[in-house]
Every structure is written in structure tokens, then in C-alpha cells.
Scaffold this motif. Structure first.
Motif, PDB file in Angstrom:
ATOM      1  N   ARG A 106      31.343  36.871  41.402  1.00  0.00           N
ATOM      2  CA  ARG A 106      32.329  37.625  42.182  1.00  0.00           C
ATOM      3  C   ARG A 106      31.627  38.672  43.043  1.00  0.00           C
ATOM      4  NH1 ARG A 106      36.631  37.057  44.746  1.00  0.00           N
ATOM      5  NH2 ARG A 106      37.484  35.950  42.991  1.00  0.00           N
ATOM      6  N   GLN A 107      30.620  39.338  42.478  1.00  0.00           N
ATOM      7  CA  GLN A 107      29.849  40.309  43.253  1.00  0.00           C
ATOM      8  C   GLN A 107      29.160  39.632  44.441  1.00  0.00           C
ATOM      9  OE1 GLN A 107      31.352  43.036  41.839  1.00  0.00           O
ATOM     10  NE2 GLN A 107      29.414  44.065  42.152  1.00  0.00           N
ATOM     11  N   ALA A 108      28.617  38.448  44.218  1.00  0.00           N
ATOM     12  CA  ALA A 108      27.968  37.697  45.304  1.00  0.00           C
ATOM     13  C   ALA A 108      28.983  37.320  46.371  1.00  0.00           C
ATOM     14  CB  ALA A 108      27.291  36.444  44.754  1.00  0.00           C
ATOM     15  N   HIS A 109      30.145  36.880  45.940  1.00  0.00           N
ATOM     16  CA  HIS A 109      31.212  36.531  46.885  1.00  0.00           C
ATOM     17  C   HIS A 109      31.618  37.738  47.713  1.00  0.00           C
ATOM     18  CE1 HIS A 109      35.464  36.154  48.056  1.00  0.00           C
ATOM     19  NE2 HIS A 109      35.114  34.907  48.358  1.00  0.00           N
ATOM     20  N   ASP A 110      31.827  38.849  47.043  1.00  0.00           N
ATOM     21  CA  ASP A 110      32.227  40.073  47.743  1.00  0.00           C
ATOM     22  C   ASP A 110      31.140  40.540  48.711  1.00  0.00           C
ATOM     23  OD1 ASP A 110      34.603  39.987  46.349  1.00  0.00           O
ATOM     24  OD2 ASP A 110      34.079  41.617  44.977  1.00  0.00           O
ATOM     25  N   ALA A 166      20.470  40.028  51.423  1.00  0.00           N
ATOM     26  CA  ALA A 166      19.620  40.244  50.247  1.00  0.00           C
ATOM     27  C   ALA A 166      20.466  40.534  49.009  1.00  0.00           C
ATOM     28  CB  ALA A 166      18.645  41.384  50.490  1.00  0.00           C
ATOM     29  N   ARG A 167      21.474  41.373  49.165  1.00  0.00           N
ATOM     30  CA  ARG A 167      22.346  41.709  48.029  1.00  0.00           C
ATOM     31  C   ARG A 167      23.087  40.465  47.551  1.00  0.00           C
ATOM     32  NH1 ARG A 167      25.970  46.955  48.213  1.00  0.00           N
ATOM     33  NH2 ARG A 167      23.867  47.734  48.137  1.00  0.00           N
ATOM     34  N   THR A 168      23.591  39.684  48.484  1.00  0.00           N
ATOM     35  CA  THR A 168      24.294  38.448  48.129  1.00  0.00           C
ATOM     36  C   THR A 168      23.372  37.526  47.337  1.00  0.00           C
ATOM     37  OG1 THR A 168      25.685  38.599  50.089  1.00  0.00           O
ATOM     38  CG2 THR A 168      25.525  36.449  49.047  1.00  0.00           C
ATOM     39  N   SER A 169      22.146  37.384  47.813  1.00  0.00           N
ATOM     40  CA  SER A 169      21.182  36.512  47.157  1.00  0.00           C
ATOM     41  C   SER A 169      20.840  36.985  45.751  1.00  0.00           C
ATOM     42  CB  SER A 169      19.912  36.437  48.005  1.00  0.00           C
ATOM     43  OG  SER A 169      18.949  35.634  47.370  1.00  0.00           O
TER      44      SER A 169
END
Length: 73
Positions: free
Chosen positions: A26-30, A39-42
């Protein structure tokens, strides 16, 4: 060799790891949807995948253990 973990303990660990994986997914999606931080998504996606691997490992361990066996110290 005695089992050091019961089936129920392994399943509880699997559930805990799956909860962590879901949260991080969910954090990656957001991060992907609402920020410009690739970078944060990854990082979140990688961490989610690692927790998913842990959940699968504990599930595999649980599948090999009898339901009523108690661990020995």
C-alpha cells in the motif's frame, strides 16, 4: 531432530509477514500514485516483496509440520 516451531507458530509468523507485505505494498502504491519519488516507490515495493517471500517460507514450513506437535526445547 525435534521441531523448534509448531505449525500454529509458523502460520502466525506467515500471517504477520503477510500483514507487513500488504502494508508496504500500500505504501508503494501510494508513493507511486501521489509522489514523484521513484526511489521511495521502489524501496517500498522491494520490502513488500521480501515480506511476501517470508510469508511464503513460513507457509511452506507450516505445511511440513503436523498440526498437533509441540516444540521441544
Amino acid at each position: 531432530m525435534p521441531n523448534l516451531i509448531t505449525r500454529e507458530q509458523a502460520l502466525a509468523e506467515a500471517v504477520n509477514a503477510a500483514v507487513n507485505a500488504k502494508f508496504l505494498a500500500r505504501q508503494a502504491h501510494d508513493a507511486a500514485s501521489y509522489t514523484e519519488s521513484q526511489a521511495r516507490t521502489s524501496v517500498y515495493a522491494t520490502a513488500s516483496g521480501a515480506w511476501s517471500d517470508v510469508a511464503r517460507a513460513y507457509t511452506d514450513i507450516a505445511a511440513q509440520l503436523p498440526a498437533d506437535e509441540k516444540p521441544e526445547a
